[in-house]
Design an enzyme around this catalytic site. Structure first.
Site, PDB file in Angstrom:
ATOM      1  CD  GLU A 200      -2.718   1.041   2.655  1.00  0.00           C
ATOM      2  OE1 GLU A 200      -3.101   0.125   3.064  1.00  0.00           O
ATOM      3  OE2 GLU A 200      -2.791   2.461   2.957  1.00  0.00           O
ATOM      4  CD  GLU A 205      -3.787   7.893   5.120  1.00  0.00           C
ATOM      5  OE1 GLU A 205      -2.564   7.462   4.822  1.00  0.00           O
ATOM      6  OE2 GLU A 205      -4.958   7.515   5.486  1.00  0.00           O
TER       7      GLU A 205
END
Ligand SMILES: *[C@@H]1O[C@H](CO)[C@@H](O)[C@H](O)[C@H]1NC(C)=O
Length: 385
Positions: A200, A205
């Site tokens: 990932e 974010e």
């Protein structure tokens, strides 16, 4: 931090390499023939760049790992402009996909399951999102959340995954606005199959009222970032990328400027996030509106080696094999509260702290989420030219 339950600054892992000194360990591989321009502090070896404090160049082969304070400094060549090993590319990349305009959503599947990060959210299908008026494809494409209903089951929102999956390349996200505000947890990321085995990469974010972006990797066992090889403008938070575990933070790098996420990003009109993924490194840059490199703006081939020092740089090979990342889809979502935004909810927000306070806001105050939307000009992908 997609699956993390810890705050962005709560944890720090150690570099756990206590391996014996290994001499004359060749890491030569297939190399590109192009001439190479190396970043500051790096030297050229054949067509690769390397850090002379860590490696010796013999002919065109990099050899000799050094042991420092009982820690083996290992890994392939580092730094801007270096040729990669194996499938790596440091040269130019040609366009593959351009997700934009009226066909934007044709390239994505809508996830409608329960949020794996325990958010106060209801992810809805494309048709439901269309009916709710929270998505609109065009120039730009807008992806929002419900801003008009009290929603005890969680706020209506969207999580989309690209139909295509990728193995290395360059990925550009040109955005004018991103979701921000108390309770929000938006992300632009890439996800391989069978988490965490396919890896990932969290590119954009953060949570709540953050204005500094966090870039994070998550992997299966055996991936530690060698900080001595990182060349980046951001600050390393944690070095073990292994998830899940007792510490599920992944290996993160936080941007040092407040224009990179949330209200800070929106106040400058956003810009372009760029990710280069090769077998020798994963790098992320942010270029705010008005400072986008000409090759990105031109729409033709792009050359990340000319983009300067990235915000985040994760060397691959050595202490983190490139095989930790494969068949990755592009994911974009907006959740609320839950494992990260809920657990650190409080500072800068109303109603107390923690997940329950966060949930109360998200459920009962739809009008607070008017800034919780993406405005996307395009998502473009590239492959080695
Ligand atoms: C991508 O496609 C849009 C239309 O959907 C177009 O306006 C834009 O110029 C394209 N960008 C590139 C770089 O080709």
């Amino acid at each position: 931090m997609r699956w993390s339950s810890s705050s962005p600054s709560s944890s720090s892992s150690h570099v756990g390499l206590s391996l014996p000194l290994i001499l004359a360990l060749s890491i030569s591989g297939a190399r590109h023939a192009a001439a190479v321009t190396c970043g500051s502090g790096l030297s050229a070896c054949g067509d690769a760049c390397y850090n002379p404090s860590q490696y010796t160049c013999i002919g065109t082969t990099l050899c000799l790992y050094h042991c420092s304070g009982g820690t083996l400094l290992q890994g392939p060549e580092t730094g801007g402009g270096g040729g990669g090993t194996g499938g790596g590319s440091s040269g130019s990349y040609k366009p593959v996909d351009n997700f934009s305009g009226s066909s934007f959503f044709n390239n994505f599947d809508f996830f409608t399951g329960a949020d794996p990060t325990h958010g106060t959210v209801q992810y809805v299908s494309q048709s439901a999102a269309q009916s709710a008026g929270i998505i609109s494809a065009g120039s730009p494409t807008v992806i929002a959340a419900d801003t008009t209903h009290v929603q005890s089951g969680g706020r209506t929102s969207v999580r989309i995954s690209s139909k295509k999956s990728y193995n290395t390349g360059v990925f550009l996200f040109d955005m004018n606005h991103m979701p921000t505000g108390c309770g929000t947890w938006p992300a632009v990321w890439m996800l391989g199959p069978n988490w965490p085995n396919g890896g990932e990469i969290d590119i954009v974010e953060g949570v709540n009222v953050n204005t500094n972006n966090q870039v994070t990797l998550h992997t299966s066992d055996g991936c530690t970032i060698n900080t001595s090889q990182q060349s980046q403008t951001g600050s390393t938070l944690t070095t073990s990328c292994v998830s899940p575990g007792s510490d599920n933070s992944g290996c993160g790098v936080r941007a040092n400027t407040g224009n990179t996420y949330g209200a800070g990003f929106n106040s400058v009109g956003g810009g372009v996030y760029a990710t280069e993924w090769t077998t020798s490194a994963i790098k992320v840059w942010f270029f705010q509106r008005g400072s986008v490199p000409s090759d990105i703006a031109s729409g033709g081939n792009v050359t990340p080696a000319n983009w300067g020092t990235p915000m985040a740089h994760f060397p691959l090979g050595g202490s983190c094999a490139a095989s930790h990342f494969s068949n990755m889809q592009i994911v974009l979502d907006l959740t609320f509260c839950g494992d990260w935004a809920g657990s650190v909810y409080g500072p800068g927000c109303t109603g107390g702290s923690g997940n329950a306070a966060c949930q109360y806001l998200v459920i009962n105050y739809p009008q607070n989420f008017k800034e919780a939307y993406w405005s996307i000009n395009s998502i473009r992908t590239f492959t080695a030219a």
